[in-house]
Design a protein around this motif. Sequence first.
Motif, mmCIF file in Angstrom:
data_model
loop_
_atom_site.group_PDB
_atom_site.id
_atom_site.type_symbol
_atom_site.label_atom_id
_atom_site.label_comp_id
_atom_site.label_asym_id
_atom_site.label_seq_id
_atom_site.Cartn_x
_atom_site.Cartn_y
_atom_site.Cartn_z
ATOM 1 N N ASP A 119 68.302 40.276 28.934
ATOM 2 C CA ASP A 119 66.838 40.294 29.059
ATOM 3 C C ASP A 119 66.144 40.111 27.717
ATOM 4 O O ASP A 119 64.962 39.765 27.679
ATOM 5 C CB ASP A 119 66.388 41.612 29.688
ATOM 6 C CG ASP A 119 67.027 41.856 31.038
ATOM 7 O OD1 ASP A 119 67.222 40.890 31.792
ATOM 8 O OD2 ASP A 119 67.349 43.029 31.341
ATOM 9 N N GLN A 120 66.862 40.382 26.640
ATOM 10 C CA GLN A 120 66.345 40.215 25.272
ATOM 11 C C GLN A 120 65.038 40.970 25.041
ATOM 12 O O GLN A 120 64.089 40.462 24.456
ATOM 13 C CB GLN A 120 66.179 38.726 24.943
ATOM 14 C CG GLN A 120 67.495 37.961 24.961
ATOM 15 C CD GLN A 120 67.352 36.515 24.546
ATOM 16 O OE1 GLN A 120 66.290 35.895 24.687
ATOM 17 N NE2 GLN A 120 68.416 35.956 24.012
ATOM 18 N N VAL A 121 65.001 42.221 25.518
ATOM 19 C CA VAL A 121 63.803 43.028 25.281
ATOM 20 C C VAL A 121 63.726 43.427 23.817
ATOM 21 O O VAL A 121 64.735 43.666 23.163
ATOM 22 C CB VAL A 121 63.795 44.282 26.187
ATOM 23 C CG1 VAL A 121 63.813 43.900 27.657
ATOM 24 C CG2 VAL A 121 64.944 45.213 25.852
ATOM 25 N N ARG A 122 62.517 43.488 23.314
ATOM 26 C CA ARG A 122 62.270 43.917 21.929
ATOM 27 C C ARG A 122 61.790 45.357 21.872
ATOM 28 O O ARG A 122 61.765 45.960 20.804
ATOM 29 C CB ARG A 122 61.218 43.010 21.273
ATOM 30 C CG ARG A 122 61.544 41.539 21.251
ATOM 31 C CD ARG A 122 62.840 41.254 20.525
ATOM 32 N NE ARG A 122 62.823 41.816 19.174
ATOM 33 C CZ ARG A 122 63.906 41.912 18.397
ATOM 34 N NH1 ARG A 122 65.091 41.534 18.862
ATOM 35 N NH2 ARG A 122 63.818 42.412 17.177
ATOM 36 N N TYR A 123 61.388 45.902 23.037
ATOM 37 C CA TYR A 123 60.837 47.247 23.087
ATOM 38 C C TYR A 123 61.581 48.001 24.183
ATOM 39 O O TYR A 123 61.412 47.728 25.370
ATOM 40 C CB TYR A 123 59.336 47.200 23.367
ATOM 41 C CG TYR A 123 58.633 46.125 22.572
ATOM 42 C CD1 TYR A 123 58.456 46.264 21.191
ATOM 43 C CD2 TYR A 123 58.188 44.950 23.184
ATOM 44 C CE1 TYR A 123 57.837 45.262 20.448
ATOM 45 C CE2 TYR A 123 57.569 43.958 22.452
ATOM 46 C CZ TYR A 123 57.398 44.104 21.082
ATOM 47 O OH TYR A 123 56.801 43.112 20.347
ATOM 48 N N LEU A 124 62.411 48.958 23.773
ATOM 49 C CA LEU A 124 63.303 49.669 24.679
ATOM 50 C C LEU A 124 62.828 51.106 24.853
ATOM 51 O O LEU A 124 62.504 51.787 23.864
ATOM 52 C CB LEU A 124 64.722 49.652 24.107
ATOM 53 C CG LEU A 124 65.835 50.314 24.916
ATOM 54 C CD1 LEU A 124 66.048 49.571 26.234
ATOM 55 C CD2 LEU A 124 67.129 50.339 24.105
ATOM 56 N N ILE A 125 62.806 51.593 26.096
ATOM 57 C CA ILE A 125 62.385 52.966 26.397
ATOM 58 C C ILE A 125 63.535 53.692 27.084
ATOM 59 O O ILE A 125 64.065 53.227 28.080
ATOM 60 C CB ILE A 125 61.137 52.983 27.290
ATOM 61 C CG1 ILE A 125 60.000 52.176 26.652
ATOM 62 C CG2 ILE A 125 60.684 54.414 27.557
ATOM 63 C CD1 ILE A 125 58.809 51.979 27.558
ATOM 64 N N GLY A 126 63.906 54.850 26.563
ATOM 65 C CA GLY A 126 65.057 55.574 27.094
ATOM 66 C C GLY A 126 66.331 55.072 26.413
ATOM 67 O O GLY A 126 66.265 54.406 25.372
ATOM 68 N N PRO A 127 67.500 55.424 26.915
ATOM 69 C CA PRO A 127 67.775 56.054 28.196
ATOM 70 C C PRO A 127 67.568 57.567 28.162
ATOM 71 O O PRO A 127 67.377 58.155 27.104
ATOM 72 C CB PRO A 127 69.252 55.724 28.429
ATOM 73 C CG PRO A 127 69.816 55.735 27.039
ATOM 74 C CD PRO A 127 68.738 55.139 26.171
ATOM 75 N N GLU A 128 67.672 58.174 29.334
ATOM 76 C CA GLU A 128 67.556 59.618 29.447
ATOM 77 C C GLU A 128 68.803 60.316 28.909
ATOM 78 O O GLU A 128 68.733 61.423 28.405
ATOM 79 C CB GLU A 128 67.329 59.987 30.920
ATOM 80 C CG GLU A 128 67.108 61.461 31.180
ATOM 81 C CD GLU A 128 65.796 61.977 30.630
ATOM 82 O OE1 GLU A 128 65.612 63.207 30.621
ATOM 83 O OE2 GLU A 128 64.950 61.169 30.205
ATOM 84 N N GLU A 129 69.948 59.630 28.991
ATOM 85 C CA GLU A 129 71.217 60.251 28.579
ATOM 86 C C GLU A 129 71.412 60.177 27.071
ATOM 87 O O GLU A 129 71.347 59.101 26.461
ATOM 88 C CB GLU A 129 72.393 59.566 29.292
ATOM 89 C CG GLU A 129 72.374 59.698 30.790
ATOM 90 C CD GLU A 129 71.585 58.598 31.487
ATOM 91 O OE1 GLU A 129 71.669 58.504 32.717
ATOM 92 O OE2 GLU A 129 70.876 57.846 30.787
ATOM 93 N N ASN A 130 71.692 61.320 26.463
ATOM 94 C CA ASN A 130 71.856 61.433 25.014
ATOM 95 C C ASN A 130 72.965 60.526 24.496
ATOM 96 O O ASN A 130 72.799 59.789 23.516
ATOM 97 C CB ASN A 130 72.145 62.903 24.672
ATOM 98 C CG ASN A 130 72.327 63.167 23.201
ATOM 99 O OD1 ASN A 130 73.221 62.626 22.567
ATOM 100 N ND2 ASN A 130 71.478 64.012 22.654
#
Length: 456
Positions: A119-130
């Motif tokens: 997907d080549q995202v530049r802005y990543l949110i998460g993950p919930e898992e440490n």
Amino acid sequence: MLAEPHHIRRAGVCSAPRRRRVRWLETGLVVGLASLFSASCAPEEPHHPENAIVLGTLLPFSGSESAIGRNLEQAMLLAVQDLNAAGGLDGRPFHLRTRDSHSSSERGLEGLLELLFTDQVRYLIGPEENRLAREIAREVKALDVFHMLPGYAAPAVARSEATGGWMRLAPSSFDVGCTLARIAFDEGIDTVNTLASRDDYNTTVSSEFTTHFAALGGRILPSVTFASGQHTYVSDIESAFGASAGRTLLASYPTAGSTIVTEWAVSGRPGTWFLGPALRTEVLLANIPTGALDGYVGVSPSLSLRSECRTTTEGPQAVDCTSGNAAAFIERFSSFWDGEAPLPAAHFYYDGVVLIAMGLAYAQAKSGVIPTSGHELHAIIRELNDPAHEAASWRDLPAALTKLRAGIPLRYVGAAAEYQFDDYGANRHYFMQLWTVDGDALVDLAPVAVSCFGGR
């Protein structure tokens, strides 16, 4: 099942075993659930505007932590809806691309790599898992991606980098452990131990709690760790309470926690609990005997704004807070999602999306370009949230984006907090929320001050 809001429609879902969830939002409209499968099920590719600003996120929709995934996604979809309704990024819509972690490190890592490289995202949110957040750190740095960490279990942010940008929104396990230790010490408890899930977050909460309690002069008795997913935890419960500690911290996720509490109740309810942050959820209460945890105290992030709180003269930790801001967000979320309420963590996920958008809008106004460097966006968001800047509320995003487009710096007053970041990108927290259980309800108690500044 609750009915979908009128503005939601979902595409068909194929029943192949290796399913990937992809949800997206375009120009304010939540569009469908797409699935990509093997050759036996034709792929249904997502469609979104070519000029959309894509935010990527990985959440647990299946597996042991599946109870929280949908709720957190809903918070981010709501944020995208609100931002797009406010004009997006100078007319360009925001789009949320979601993949399923399956509550698994191996399969979750695959999803993260797909977000970054497919997907080549530049802005990543998460993950919930440490653990997953730690495993992806090398790729985030190499690609110079911006990485927003809203979750309770996100790893600590404690160093500067020349590439990549990490920001942490929720209180750290250091804050949680410190607060619980101080409560136990102030109550005159002499000994503590823990019963903790053998995952990064809960074992760290356990360690911070016992470490701080020992530093205060208390005595630590033998603790017990367990692997989630067992059919029974009877032997773990017997071992933990066999130590006869004055207080035992249960640090786990709701699925394992509900089994433990049920088996503990059946065994005669030995000892006394403290409850970790991940247990503050209706999912836990729905799966334990009614009244089993009545009166036991837990701690979680406070959702009262700093400006809604004041210290009192009743004690060094005593705080008097109102919660009008959080209540307004709960009402907004519930009205959008047909009566569903947001988990406390969902407030931070909503804010994570908005903080990214505000940083991008301000950067574009100042330089004429949208930053794709995570390191650059990290510095911009920290700069914006200087306490000296004018405040901008989540309740009026159109006004906020208008000012940001004019190059006016604004600090964000979000659904969860008034944000102020340290040099590394960790949000500063001053209060924690105490809560208890009454029958089948979670009840907030008075917040307390975080007294361990300088932590991780």
